[in-house]
Write a protein that holds these residues in place. Structure first.
Motif, PDB file in Angstrom:
ATOM      1  N   LEU A 305       7.095  -5.748  25.455  1.00  0.00           N
ATOM      2  CA  LEU A 305       7.906  -6.874  25.882  1.00  0.00           C
ATOM      3  C   LEU A 305       9.086  -7.086  24.929  1.00  0.00           C
ATOM      4  N   ASN A 306      10.210  -7.542  25.474  1.00  0.00           N
ATOM      5  CA  ASN A 306      11.266  -7.975  24.583  1.00  0.00           C
ATOM      6  C   ASN A 306      10.981  -9.412  24.146  1.00  0.00           C
ATOM      7  N   HIS A 307      11.793  -9.947  23.256  1.00  0.00           N
ATOM      8  CA  HIS A 307      11.478 -11.248  22.662  1.00  0.00           C
ATOM      9  C   HIS A 307      11.494 -12.371  23.700  1.00  0.00           C
ATOM     10  N   GLU A 308      12.351 -12.283  24.708  1.00  0.00           N
ATOM     11  CA  GLU A 308      12.388 -13.320  25.739  1.00  0.00           C
ATOM     12  C   GLU A 308      11.135 -13.274  26.610  1.00  0.00           C
ATOM     13  N   GLN A 309      10.669 -12.077  26.923  1.00  0.00           N
ATOM     14  CA  GLN A 309       9.461 -11.934  27.738  1.00  0.00           C
ATOM     15  C   GLN A 309       8.231 -12.420  26.988  1.00  0.00           C
ATOM     16  N   ARG A 310       8.170 -12.109  25.704  1.00  0.00           N
ATOM     17  CA  ARG A 310       7.011 -12.576  24.942  1.00  0.00           C
ATOM     18  C   ARG A 310       7.040 -14.097  24.764  1.00  0.00           C
ATOM     19  N   GLU A 311       8.224 -14.664  24.579  1.00  0.00           N
ATOM     20  CA  GLU A 311       8.302 -16.111  24.488  1.00  0.00           C
ATOM     21  C   GLU A 311       7.837 -16.758  25.799  1.00  0.00           C
ATOM     22  N   TYR A 312       8.159 -16.137  26.922  1.00  0.00           N
ATOM     23  CA  TYR A 312       7.689 -16.635  28.214  1.00  0.00           C
ATOM     24  C   TYR A 312       6.157 -16.673  28.231  1.00  0.00           C
ATOM     25  N   MET A 313       5.517 -15.592  27.754  1.00  0.00           N
ATOM     26  CA  MET A 313       4.052 -15.552  27.724  1.00  0.00           C
ATOM     27  C   MET A 313       3.503 -16.639  26.810  1.00  0.00           C
ATOM     28  N   TYR A 314       4.135 -16.818  25.670  1.00  0.00           N
ATOM     29  CA  TYR A 314       3.710 -17.843  24.715  1.00  0.00           C
ATOM     30  C   TYR A 314       3.664 -19.210  25.391  1.00  0.00           C
ATOM     31  N   ARG A 315       4.724 -19.550  26.095  1.00  0.00           N
ATOM     32  CA  ARG A 315       4.819 -20.880  26.699  1.00  0.00           C
ATOM     33  C   ARG A 315       3.973 -20.979  27.972  1.00  0.00           C
ATOM     34  N   ARG A 316       3.936 -19.925  28.756  1.00  0.00           N
ATOM     35  CA  ARG A 316       3.231 -19.972  30.039  1.00  0.00           C
ATOM     36  C   ARG A 316       1.723 -20.108  29.858  1.00  0.00           C
ATOM     37  N   VAL A 317       1.143 -19.370  28.941  1.00  0.00           N
ATOM     38  CA  VAL A 317      -0.311 -19.463  28.732  1.00  0.00           C
ATOM     39  C   VAL A 317      -0.695 -20.861  28.259  1.00  0.00           C
ATOM     40  N   ARG A 318       0.108 -21.447  27.391  1.00  0.00           N
ATOM     41  CA  ARG A 318      -0.172 -22.816  26.942  1.00  0.00           C
ATOM     42  C   ARG A 318      -0.032 -23.823  28.079  1.00  0.00           C
ATOM     43  N   GLU A 319       0.862 -23.535  29.002  1.00  0.00           N
ATOM     44  CA  GLU A 319       1.016 -24.400  30.168  1.00  0.00           C
ATOM     45  C   GLU A 319      -0.212 -24.296  31.081  1.00  0.00           C
ATOM     46  N   ILE A 320      -0.667 -23.089  31.318  1.00  0.00           N
ATOM     47  CA  ILE A 320      -1.812 -22.879  32.213  1.00  0.00           C
ATOM     48  C   ILE A 320      -3.047 -23.607  31.713  1.00  0.00           C
ATOM     49  N   ARG A 321      -3.303 -23.538  30.417  1.00  0.00           N
ATOM     50  CA  ARG A 321      -4.567 -24.073  29.897  1.00  0.00           C
ATOM     51  C   ARG A 321      -4.424 -25.477  29.301  1.00  0.00           C
ATOM     52  N   GLY A 322      -3.321 -26.146  29.573  1.00  0.00           N
ATOM     53  CA  GLY A 322      -3.113 -27.473  29.015  1.00  0.00           C
ATOM     54  C   GLY A 322      -4.214 -28.454  29.380  1.00  0.00           C
ATOM     55  N   LEU A 323      -4.308 -29.529  28.618  1.00  0.00           N
ATOM     56  CA  LEU A 323      -5.316 -30.555  28.905  1.00  0.00           C
ATOM     57  C   LEU A 323      -5.092 -31.181  30.269  1.00  0.00           C
ATOM     58  N   THR A 324      -3.844 -31.222  30.685  1.00  0.00           N
ATOM     59  CA  THR A 324      -3.502 -31.689  32.024  1.00  0.00           C
ATOM     60  C   THR A 324      -2.582 -30.654  32.659  1.00  0.00           C
ATOM     61  N   GLY A 325      -2.518 -30.652  33.992  1.00  0.00           N
ATOM     62  CA  GLY A 325      -1.664 -29.699  34.678  1.00  0.00           C
ATOM     63  C   GLY A 325      -2.211 -28.287  34.567  1.00  0.00           C
ATOM     64  N   GLY A 326      -1.329 -27.313  34.733  1.00  0.00           N
ATOM     65  CA  GLY A 326      -1.752 -25.923  34.639  1.00  0.00           C
ATOM     66  C   GLY A 326      -2.750 -25.559  35.715  1.00  0.00           C
ATOM     67  N   LYS A 327      -3.768 -24.802  35.323  1.00  0.00           N
ATOM     68  CA  LYS A 327      -4.788 -24.335  36.247  1.00  0.00           C
ATOM     69  C   LYS A 327      -6.171 -24.489  35.631  1.00  0.00           C
ATOM     70  N   PRO A 328      -7.202 -24.697  36.450  1.00  0.00           N
ATOM     71  CA  PRO A 328      -8.564 -24.817  35.923  1.00  0.00           C
ATOM     72  C   PRO A 328      -9.183 -23.453  35.626  1.00  0.00           C
ATOM     73  N   ILE A 329      -8.559 -22.743  34.704  1.00  0.00           N
ATOM     74  CA  ILE A 329      -9.044 -21.450  34.245  1.00  0.00           C
ATOM     75  C   ILE A 329      -8.645 -21.341  32.780  1.00  0.00           C
ATOM     76  N   PHE A 330      -9.571 -20.913  31.921  1.00  0.00           N
ATOM     77  CA  PHE A 330      -9.272 -20.896  30.492  1.00  0.00           C
ATOM     78  C   PHE A 330      -8.657 -19.563  30.108  1.00  0.00           C
ATOM     79  N   CYS A 331      -7.504 -19.621  29.453  1.00  0.00           N
ATOM     80  CA  CYS A 331      -6.775 -18.411  29.081  1.00  0.00           C
ATOM     81  C   CYS A 331      -6.675 -18.273  27.561  1.00  0.00           C
ATOM     82  N   ILE A 332      -6.852 -17.060  27.098  1.00  0.00           N
ATOM     83  CA  ILE A 332      -6.648 -16.712  25.695  1.00  0.00           C
ATOM     84  C   ILE A 332      -5.636 -15.574  25.648  1.00  0.00           C
ATOM     85  N   ASP A 333      -4.643 -15.709  24.796  1.00  0.00           N
ATOM     86  CA  ASP A 333      -3.641 -14.670  24.596  1.00  0.00           C
ATOM     87  C   ASP A 333      -3.903 -14.059  23.225  1.00  0.00           C
ATOM     88  N   PHE A 334      -4.457 -12.866  23.222  1.00  0.00           N
ATOM     89  CA  PHE A 334      -4.967 -12.251  22.002  1.00  0.00           C
ATOM     90  C   PHE A 334      -3.896 -12.131  20.920  1.00  0.00           C
TER      91      PHE A 334
END
Length: 464
Positions: A305-334
């Motif tokens: 990934l380039n730096h913009e793509q990795r930053e997208y992953m950084y923010r998106r995974v935190r959005e998915i697993r947030g205390l509110t919103g996101g999705k009811p599935i637990f995600c870990i980004d190794f």
């Protein structure tokens, strides 16, 4: 029976009873009793970890579970109602009580005693054999000639349990090629959990029934995205076979998630809402995301990934697993979750890897070693010079969004391998650290400014 064993048995019995009570109180009866029983489990766990975590951490956990309508309590409610009671109980009891509480205390004591890294998770490969031949998989090149015997695996787990290790992950190759031996291993070692990274194509009804009996198993099924993406890498028709395996496991109430390698080609596809909804519908509870690693002579740097793509992953995974919103599935980004575990966890700091040849490696992605399980005890292998180099060097960067000594700090890997006298364990073609450095250094350089920006945003008190 020694006093500490009596205390341990009593604590395990108390946890077991509390888990039974929680399942009985919640299953099919609504959420009213769930918070009350969750608090009891936290109360039981606090005395075991009170010297390792502040009281505020336990209070935060109590606050979280006392909202029965919260996202993650609703997630837990569905799990309790949908997962087979024996599978749920054995995974919680062995992963949480034995692994994260009692076993972790023992692991920490041994770290001080031996002045070395001591993992609480051990990953090993029962075989190099696989029924598929996926693009970009280093194991695909090894052939089917290498296996850890049942006796090898039994000795690894037996010695590991003596060190406080109760969480065992298996990859390969395809571990399901050895499913009979793995079931036998899980049945013998009922105080540990066995989690398999699998392509899912060898899972059937009969196997699911056996898993329900032993209880202490769970699964990570490999997918690359929707049908075309998965079949392109894994072979025509594989996606449908994986979805069928998920449906079987859901029907039987097994615990499973996914293992997803994200690349420059699929990173958005494997995190979009439609993909998440599809996985949830099929019974998936968690996603483990793995950043593409350029391993082996034929590795493609274009998939990094380039730096913009990795930053997208950084923010998106935190959005998915947030205390509110996101999705009811637990995600870990190794890779991007290094900030929560103080950087690199390899080299025995939290986990280590044993390949099907018996070589004890610092990480599943780093193929160098100076010790083999066929020649030394597990403890001796964990004390090998390469692991001691990890122990001295970790964390490899104060910015834990740059955790890895290969991907983000490639100069460290070369130095550790040279100083320790470790050798390449790549079974297709031995690889020099200079080749690894050449592939990773440009990536590390372009990621550094973005990593520093994100780190300073999240940790202003620790700015570089």
């Amino acid at each position: 029976m020694p006093t500490n064993k009596i205390v341990h048995a009593a604590q395990r019995a108390a946890f077991s009873a509390a888990i039974d009570a929680t399942i009985h109180a919640v299953r099919g009866k609504g959420t009213e009793k769930m918070a009350e029983n969750a608090v009891k489990l936290i109360d039981l766990g606090e005395p075991l970890l009170k010297d390792r975590y502040p009281a505020s951490a336990f209070e935060a956990a109590r606050k979280l579970v006392q909202d029965p309508n919260g996202k993650w309590m609703q997630f837990a409610y569905r799990a309790i109602n949908e997962i087979d009671p024996n599978v749920l109980k054995m995974n919680v009891l062995n992963l949480v009580f034995e692994g994260m509480l009692s076993g972790y205390n023992q692991v920490c004591e041994l770290r001080e005693k031996y002045d070395c890294n001591m993992p609480w998770i051990l990953l090993f490969d029962p075989t190099s054999a696989c029924n598929l031949h996926c693009k970009g998989c280093w194991a695909a090149e090894y052939g089917n000639r290498l296996n850890l015997s049942y006796e090898d695996m039994d000795r690894i787990v037996t010695e590991g349990e003596e060190l406080g290790i109760h969480w065992y992950m298996m990859t390969g190759g395809e571990p399901m090629c050895r499913k009979d031996d793995i079931l036998k291993l899980a049945e013998k070692h009922q105080t540990s959990v066995f989690h398999l990274f699998t392509n899912g194509t060898l899972i059937d009804d009969a196997f699911c029934e056996e898993v329900k009996k032993v209880g202490n198993m769970a699964f990570f099924l490999s997918v690359e995205g929707i049908e075309d993406a998965t079949d392109d890498r894994r072979g025509e028709g594989v996606f449908k076979r994986v979805m069928h395996a998920m449906d079987l496991m859901k029907k039987h109430g097994l615990l499973f998630g996914t293992s997803i390698c994200y690349t420059s080609a699929n990173y958005k596809a494997v995190t979009d809402d439609a993909f998440m909804d599809m996985l949830i519908d099929h019974g998936v509870r968690f996603n483990w995301y793995f950043h593409y690693m350029p391993i082996g002579a034929g590795a493609s740097v274009d998939l990094m990934l380039n730096h913009e793509q990795r930053e997208y992953m950084y923010r998106r995974v935190r959005e998915i697993r947030g205390l509110t919103g996101g999705k009811p599935i637990f995600c870990i980004d190794f890779q991007n979750d290094g900030e929560y575990v103080d950087g690199c966890i390899a080299g025995g700091r939290q986990y280590a890897h044993i390949n099907p040849n018996g070589d004890v490696e610092p990480c599943v992605f780093i193929h160098y070693s100076g010790a083999n399980i066929h020649e030394k005890s597990l403890l001796e292998c964990l004390q090998q010079p390469l692991f001691k180099e990890y122990h001295k060097g970790q964390p490899f960067n104060k910015n834990h969004l740059r955790p890895c000594p290969m991907l983000e700090n490639p100069e460290f890997l070369a130095g550790m391998v040279e100083r320790s006298g470790a050798h390449s364990t790549d079974m297709e073609k031995p690889e020099s650290t200079s080749d690894v450095y050449r592939r990773c250094k440009p990536y590390a350089d372009q990621w550094t400014p973005t990593a520093n920006k994100l780190w300073n945003e999240s940790h202003p008190e620790k700015q570089n």
